[in-house]
Motif scaffolding. Structure first.
Motif, PDB file in Angstrom:
ATOM      1  N   THR A 124       0.844  -1.190   0.000  1.00 10.35           N
ATOM      2  CA  THR A 124       0.000   0.000   0.000  1.00 10.35           C
ATOM      3  C   THR A 124       0.877   1.235   0.000  1.00 10.35           C
ATOM      4  OG1 THR A 124      -2.009   0.954   0.933  1.00 10.35           O
ATOM      5  CG2 THR A 124      -0.288   0.428   2.511  1.00 10.35           C
ATOM      6  N   ALA A 125       0.347   2.322  -0.576  1.00  7.79           N
ATOM      7  CA  ALA A 125       1.008   3.625  -0.501  1.00  7.79           C
ATOM      8  C   ALA A 125       0.056   4.556   0.217  1.00  7.79           C
ATOM      9  CB  ALA A 125       1.325   4.147  -1.908  1.00  7.79           C
ATOM     10  N   GLY A 126       0.452   5.051   1.366  1.00  5.10           N
ATOM     11  CA  GLY A 126      -0.436   5.912   2.140  1.00  5.10           C
ATOM     12  C   GLY A 126       0.185   6.272   3.469  1.00  5.10           C
ATOM     13  N   PRO A 127      -0.541   7.066   4.264  1.00  8.47           N
ATOM     14  CA  PRO A 127      -0.018   7.493   5.563  1.00  8.47           C
ATOM     15  C   PRO A 127       0.094   6.330   6.551  1.00  8.47           C
ATOM     16  CG  PRO A 127      -2.119   8.576   5.069  1.00  8.47           C
ATOM     17  CD  PRO A 127      -1.859   7.598   3.985  1.00  8.47           C
ATOM     18  N   THR A 128       0.522   6.649   7.762  1.00  5.91           N
ATOM     19  CA  THR A 128       0.697   5.629   8.798  1.00  5.91           C
ATOM     20  C   THR A 128      -0.567   4.793   8.983  1.00  5.91           C
ATOM     21  OG1 THR A 128       2.175   7.167   9.860  1.00  5.91           O
ATOM     22  CG2 THR A 128       1.457   5.307  11.190  1.00  5.91           C
ATOM     23  N   ASN A 181       1.779   8.681 -10.909  1.00  5.80           N
ATOM     24  CA  ASN A 181       2.778   8.737  -9.843  1.00  5.80           C
ATOM     25  C   ASN A 181       2.620   7.607  -8.826  1.00  5.80           C
ATOM     26  OD1 ASN A 181       4.764  10.663 -10.292  1.00  5.80           O
ATOM     27  ND2 ASN A 181       3.354  12.348  -9.801  1.00  5.80           N
ATOM     28  N   THR A 182       1.376   7.251  -8.507  1.00  2.00           N
ATOM     29  CA  THR A 182       1.160   6.120  -7.594  1.00  2.00           C
ATOM     30  C   THR A 182       1.776   4.861  -8.192  1.00  2.00           C
ATOM     31  OG1 THR A 182      -0.884   7.074  -6.746  1.00  2.00           O
ATOM     32  CG2 THR A 182      -0.579   4.713  -6.409  1.00  2.00           C
ATOM     33  N   ILE A 222      -1.532   1.353 -15.701  1.00  2.91           N
ATOM     34  CA  ILE A 222      -0.306   2.158 -15.808  1.00  2.91           C
ATOM     35  C   ILE A 222       0.892   1.361 -15.272  1.00  2.91           C
ATOM     36  CG2 ILE A 222       0.870   4.237 -14.964  1.00  2.91           C
ATOM     37  CD1 ILE A 222      -1.875   5.646 -14.991  1.00  2.91           C
ATOM     38  N   LEU A 223       0.658   0.672 -14.158  1.00  2.06           N
ATOM     39  CA  LEU A 223       1.721  -0.147 -13.579  1.00  2.06           C
ATOM     40  C   LEU A 223       2.198  -1.194 -14.590  1.00  2.06           C
ATOM     41  CD1 LEU A 223       3.293  -0.678 -10.942  1.00  2.06           C
ATOM     42  CD2 LEU A 223       1.406  -2.129 -10.181  1.00  2.06           C
ATOM     43  N   ALA A 224       1.266  -1.812 -15.289  1.00  2.00           N
ATOM     44  CA  ALA A 224       1.621  -2.803 -16.310  1.00  2.00           C
ATOM     45  C   ALA A 224       2.496  -2.166 -17.389  1.00  2.00           C
ATOM     46  CB  ALA A 224       0.350  -3.390 -16.939  1.00  2.00           C
TER      47      ALA A 224
END
Ligand SMILES: Cc1cc2nc3c(=O)[nH]c(=O)nc-3n(C[C@H](O)[C@H](O)[C@H](O)COP(=O)(O)OP(=O)(O)OC[C@H]3O[C@@H](n4cnc5c(N)ncnc54)[C@H](O)[C@@H]3O)c2cc1C
Ligand SMILES: Nc1ncnc2c1ncn2[C@@H]1O[C@H](COP(=O)(O)O)[C@@H](O)[C@H]1O
Lengths: 329, 256
Positions: free
Chosen positions: B60-64, B96-97, B130-132
């Protein structure tokens, strides 16, 4: 020279997807507001008849983009060819309908061109020299005006129903059609799609129903479906549902309303505990009258409702059934 | 099979949302949960692993606060987790993610990468595709079934209006998973206990920043959507609402 807006219409298996007219209408409105020139394109294998159909509309030119390997549709094939085309024929804005096919390849195409796609837009604003596209966020609870940075092209996909397809203006004479052919090298297309099919035979045809009572996740438990069924029976209508209800197996798939289910336009659509996500709304917003019962006063379903009841469906539906029975007796 | 599952933390479905002062984002003091299709993606990864063995990694990309979704994934059976931890990950566009996620896994080789088909907050419907593209992998979207075979996988794509299509594709590949592909499991007490000892790697923004760029799209303003209809609100106690509704059904809508 004026900047160019390119509308890429959608075809599947050689047939034009009618929502493409909405995108043409969007392109015409943008071209008028910005003073840019509007062109259209169709990509596929042997799609010149579609190019000619689109050329009847008021556009400066239509490109018939041909590559044998574009049939059947694959994201690899479409991204490859459209990138090659856009490198030869630069456009500032590239518009498409937000269909399942477009959302399958447009992020890849935009990324391959080091740019971005603003997806599922419902409109645009042009003020103060700044072009903003409006899209829904948080499942329709908010709208956002989004600006675009970078060199472009900026890809924008429009949600079904954001513009009126019947407002797409016809041109005086047919627009010139230019054929552009591409060869897709071996190895580019990695997926092998099989035939498209429909799962089960539709047992019910909800498109013919005059009255539909539709249940969403607010119904909480499978056993509570009975309550909605009683309401539907009292009204002499059909029972339908949002996707999670059918995913759970609480009602069969053929009762699902929305983009992946049926599209209906009854005289009355009564939504019980449905939030009003866009994928649901596209399947029922054509209803003549919409009544929604939802405990959340800010549920997006109320934005398209004629009659709104903010409250607990379990309090309201039982007396409603009684009153209907009384009125009918 | 080694499978990566991208999981995002989003506001709970029923959470009452308010806009921040600037009207550019929501106020963050709400309850959060796993983005719904991501939960199905995790379940699918666990089932594939049960069939074919291998490893399931959640990212995951995110805060604490977002580490909660990773703890849940570990409790349900994921082997390890990666947390791109920074408040800044909340405000990224999908490009960007995807670049941040790609940078965080650059030393790993996954056979399959799953994302949900769409996030409940931004709703870009783009991050997986996009990741692909960034990783040079084939992809397929809106997936309702996955069967491994000798040459790769056969997946079932959902199309509009009740249509489907099978697609054969080679591995490695990226798939975006649709809600309802399977039935979710609950975490067991043992699972929750074991989760505490499983590896959770943290990645800072600084470690992936060089792979990222400016956001190519920006929210200028968020607001409550304008109503498209002149809605009549019907209120009162339930009995009265029922009477009023029936009156409308009879005299205005003429359906009774
Ligand atoms: C590609 C794609 C395709 C999709 N296709 C479809 C589709 O064809 N059809 C479809 O429906 N969805 C579809 N979806 C899913 C859609 O995005 C939503 O997730 C879904 O419609 C939500 O269903 P819901 O409104 O029943 O549930 P929720 O969004 O969870 O809403 C439940 C509502 O019930 C209310 N509620 C709770 N308790 C009560 C109570 N006691 N009394 C009154 N109200 C209550 C809540 O306030 C809430 O508004 C699709 C999604 C994607 C990404
Ligand atoms: N910050 C994030 N962390 C992990 N996964 C994410 C994140 N953002 C998006 N994703 C994944 O990408 C999918 C699609 O998101 P989106 O492109 O925003 O609609 C989600 O269902 C997640 O699986």
């Amino acid at each position: 020279m004026a900047d160019t807006i390119l509308v890429i219409v959608e075809q599947r298996e050689g047939k034009l997807n009618r929502t493409s007219w909405e995108t043409i209408a969007a392109g015409q409105a943008l071209a008028a507001d910005l003073g840019w020139s509007l062109e259209a394109a169709v990509a596929g294998a042997n799609v010149s008849s579609i190019a000619n159909e689109v050329a009847q509309k008021k556009v400066a030119r239509v490109y018939d983009i041909e590559a044998a390997k574009l049939e059947p549709y694959t994201p690899d094939g479409f991204a490859h060819v459209l990138k090659a085309f856009l490198e030869q024929h630069p456009a500032k804005l590239v518009l498409m309908p937000h269909t399942y096919q477009v959302r399958d390849f447009v992020p890849k195409l935009a990324t391959a061109m080091k740019t971005t796609a603003i997806t599922d837009a419902v409109g645009y604003r042009y003020d103060g020299g700044k072009l903003l596209f409006t899209r829904q966020m948080f499942q329709g609870k908010f709208s956002a005006d989004v600006s675009f940075a970078g060199l472009g092209p900026c890809f924008v996909t429009f949600q079904n129903g954001s513009f009126r397809g019947d407002k797409a203006e016809a041109g005086g004479a047919a627009a010139p059609v230019e054929k552009v052919s591409f060869d897709i090298p071996d190895g580019v297309v990695r997926n092998h799609p099989q035939e498209i099919f429909k799962e089960a035979k539709q047992a019910v045809d909800l498109t013919q129903a005059e009255i539909i009572v539709s249940v969403g996740r607010g119904i909480k438990e499978q056993k509570n479906i009975e309550l909605a069924k009683q309401l539907a029976e009292a009204l002499g209508g059909e029972l339908a549902a949002s996707r999670p209800i059918c995913d759970n197996g609480w009602l069969p798939m053929d009762r699902q309303i929305g983009s992946s289910g049926q599209t209906v336009a009854p005289k009355l659509y009564l939504a019980l505990g449905i939030s009003g996500a866009i994928q649901h709304i596209v399947g029922m917003k054509g209803a003549r009258n919409i009544i929604a019962i939802n405990k959340d006063s800010e549920a997006p379903i109320f934005e398209i409702s004629d009659y709104a009841v903010v409250g607990n469906l379990f309090d309201i539906v039982p007396p409603l059934i009684e009153e209907i029975k009384k009125a009918k007796a | 099979m080694k499978i990566l599952v991208c999981m995002k933390q989003v506001p709970q479905k029923d959470a009452p949302l308010k806009l921040n002062e600037a009207g550019t984002w929501i106020r963050e003091d709400v309850s959060y949960e796993v983005n719904e299709p991501d939960a199905f993606a995790l379940e699918e990864a666990l089932r594939q692993k049960e069939k074919h063995s291998g490893e399931v990694v959640a990212i995951t990309a995110g805060p604490t606060r977002a580490s909660q979704v990773l703890r849940e994934a570990l409790a349900k059976g994921a082997d390890r987790a990666i947390h791109l931890e920074d408040n800044g990950f909340v405000g990224l566009d999908a490009y960007n993610t995807a670049r941040a996620i790609a940078a965080a896994i650059k030393d790993e080789k996954f056979d399959l990468i799953f994302t949900g088909l769409q996030s409940d907050d931004y709703g870009y419907a783009q991050t997986g595709v996009i990741l692909a593209q960034i990783l040079g992998l084939p992809h397929a979207t809106i997936i309702m079934q996955i069967e491994k075979n000798d040459s790769g996988v056969r997946v079932k794509r959902e199309l509009e209006a009740g249509f489907f299509q099978f697609v054969d594709m080679p591995l490695p590949a990226v798939l975006t998973i649709q809600s309802g592909i399977n039935k979710l499991r609950y975490a067991t007490l043992i699972g929750i206990k074991q989760a505490k000892t499983k590896p959770l790697r943290k990645v800072t923004m600084a470690e992936v920043q060089s792979a990222m760029g400016i956001n190519l799209q920006k929210i200028e303003k968020m607001y409550i959507p304008e109503k498209s209809k002149n809605t009549q609100f019907i209120d009162g106690p339930p009995g009265e609402i029922a009477k009023k509704l029936v009156e409308k059904l009879k005299n205005e809508l003429r359906v009774i």
